[in-house]
Scaffold this motif. Structure first.
Motif, short mmCIF file in Angstrom:
data_model
loop_
_atom_site.label_atom_id
_atom_site.label_comp_id
_atom_site.label_asym_id
_atom_site.label_seq_id
_atom_site.Cartn_x
_atom_site.Cartn_y
_atom_site.Cartn_z
N GLY A 160 38.02 39.27 42.49
CA GLY A 160 36.59 39.07 42.62
C GLY A 160 35.73 39.66 41.52
N VAL A 161 36.34 40.28 40.51
CA VAL A 161 35.56 40.83 39.40
C VAL A 161 35.11 39.70 38.48
CG1 VAL A 161 35.65 42.30 37.33
CG2 VAL A 161 36.67 43.09 39.47
N ARG A 162 33.80 39.65 38.21
CA ARG A 162 33.25 38.65 37.31
C ARG A 162 33.64 38.99 35.88
NH1 ARG A 162 29.31 37.92 33.56
NH2 ARG A 162 28.25 35.90 33.54
N LEU A 163 34.20 38.00 35.18
CA LEU A 163 34.56 38.19 33.78
C LEU A 163 33.50 37.63 32.85
CD1 LEU A 163 38.35 37.28 34.04
CD2 LEU A 163 37.33 39.57 33.93
N CYS A 164 33.05 36.41 33.11
CA CYS A 164 32.02 35.77 32.29
C CYS A 164 31.62 34.47 32.97
CB CYS A 164 32.53 35.49 30.88
SG CYS A 164 33.91 34.33 30.78
N ALA A 165 30.56 33.89 32.48
CA ALA A 165 30.17 32.55 32.94
C ALA A 165 31.04 31.52 32.22
CB ALA A 165 28.70 32.30 32.63
N LEU A 166 31.37 30.44 32.90
CA LEU A 166 32.16 29.39 32.29
C LEU A 166 31.48 28.90 31.01
CD1 LEU A 166 34.61 27.48 32.36
CD2 LEU A 166 33.19 25.91 33.73
N GLY A 167 30.17 28.80 31.03
CA GLY A 167 29.41 28.34 29.87
C GLY A 167 29.50 29.26 28.67
N GLU A 168 29.96 30.50 28.86
CA GLU A 168 30.12 31.43 27.74
C GLU A 168 31.44 31.23 26.99
OE1 GLU A 168 27.58 35.10 29.77
OE2 GLU A 168 29.75 35.24 29.65
N LEU A 169 32.31 30.38 27.54
CA LEU A 169 33.58 30.07 26.89
C LEU A 169 33.48 28.73 26.19
CD1 LEU A 169 36.17 30.99 29.68
CD2 LEU A 169 35.86 32.15 27.50
N PRO A 170 33.75 28.68 24.89
CA PRO A 170 33.79 27.37 24.22
C PRO A 170 34.89 26.51 24.83
CG PRO A 170 33.99 29.18 22.63
CD PRO A 170 34.08 29.78 24.00
N ASP A 171 34.81 25.21 24.60
CA ASP A 171 35.82 24.29 25.12
C ASP A 171 36.43 23.51 23.95
OD1 ASP A 171 37.38 22.57 26.56
OD2 ASP A 171 35.71 21.32 27.24
N PRO A 172 37.65 23.78 23.53
CA PRO A 172 38.53 24.82 24.02
C PRO A 172 38.11 26.18 23.47
CG PRO A 172 39.59 23.68 22.21
CD PRO A 172 38.28 22.99 22.46
N GLY A 173 38.49 27.23 24.19
CA GLY A 173 38.14 28.57 23.74
C GLY A 173 38.89 29.64 24.51
N SER A 174 38.72 30.87 24.06
CA SER A 174 39.39 31.99 24.69
C SER A 174 38.54 33.24 24.58
CB SER A 174 40.76 32.24 24.04
OG SER A 174 40.61 32.51 22.66
N ARG A 175 38.84 34.19 25.45
CA ARG A 175 38.10 35.46 25.44
C ARG A 175 38.98 36.55 26.04
NH1 ARG A 175 32.04 36.44 27.85
NH2 ARG A 175 31.88 38.61 27.21
N GLY A 176 39.01 37.70 25.37
CA GLY A 176 39.81 38.82 25.83
C GLY A 176 38.99 39.81 26.64
N PHE A 177 39.67 40.55 27.51
CA PHE A 177 39.03 41.55 28.36
C PHE A 177 39.91 42.79 28.42
CE2 PHE A 177 37.69 37.40 29.69
CZ PHE A 177 36.32 37.53 29.78
N ARG A 178 39.29 43.96 28.38
CA ARG A 178 40.00 45.23 28.47
C ARG A 178 39.37 46.06 29.59
NH1 ARG A 178 42.34 42.73 25.25
NH2 ARG A 178 43.06 43.12 23.16
N PHE A 179 40.22 46.65 30.40
CA PHE A 179 39.78 47.51 31.50
C PHE A 179 40.53 48.83 31.41
CE2 PHE A 179 39.27 43.15 32.80
CZ PHE A 179 38.01 43.13 33.37
N ARG A 180 39.82 49.93 31.65
CA ARG A 180 40.44 51.26 31.61
C ARG A 180 40.25 51.97 32.94
NH1 ARG A 180 42.20 52.72 26.79
NH2 ARG A 180 41.34 51.76 24.94
N HIS A 181 41.26 52.75 33.29
CA HIS A 181 41.20 53.64 34.46
C HIS A 181 42.04 54.86 34.10
CE1 HIS A 181 40.94 54.95 38.60
NE2 HIS A 181 42.24 55.19 38.55
#
Length: 124
Positions: A15-36
């Motif tokens: 359920g964690v929001r990563l981004c809006a679909l519209g923020e990803l180009p088509d085709p496109g990619s995006r990386g995410f980093r999480f720390r704990h």
């Protein structure tokens, strides 16, 4: 497709929001980093049309991140995921390695989905 990696406390819960679909180009990619604490989870998403797939950012050949530059996971044509370290190529739809030293191996899936125009974490 590889099964999810062992439990990592930095992996975001469902359920964690990563981004809006519209923020990803088509085709496109995006990386995410999480720390704990001392743990880190790295993942990325790939968009092709209305389809979005998530993958753990780790090459099955050597365990290194796939991209040397933020959000640069795809070939210029946008039809394959590419490992910057050694050029292995993976199909975005199922993570199968189709060329390179890890041929016939798979990326590890990271469940994501588009819900109400937002890319969110799973499982689904």
């Amino acid at each position: 497709m590889k099964s999810p990696e062992p439990e990592n406390p930095a992996r975001p819960p469902p359920g964690v929001r990563l981004c809006a679909l519209g923020e990803l180009p088509d085709p496109g990619s995006r990386g995410f980093r999480f720390r704990h604490d001392r743990y880190m989870f790295a993942g990325f998403v790939v968009r092709q049309g209305h389809e979005v797939k998530g993958w753990v950012d780790s090459c099955p050949h050597n365990g290194w991140p796939l991209s040397a530059l933020d959000d640069r996971y795809l070939t210029r044509e946008g039809d394959r995921i590419i490992c910057a370290a050694h050029g292995a190529m993976f199909r975005p739809a199922d993570g199968l390695c189709v060329a390179g030293p890890c041929a016939d191996d798979h990326l590890t899936a990271w469940p994501v989905a588009v819900v109400g125009g937002e890319v969110v974490t799973g499982p689904f």
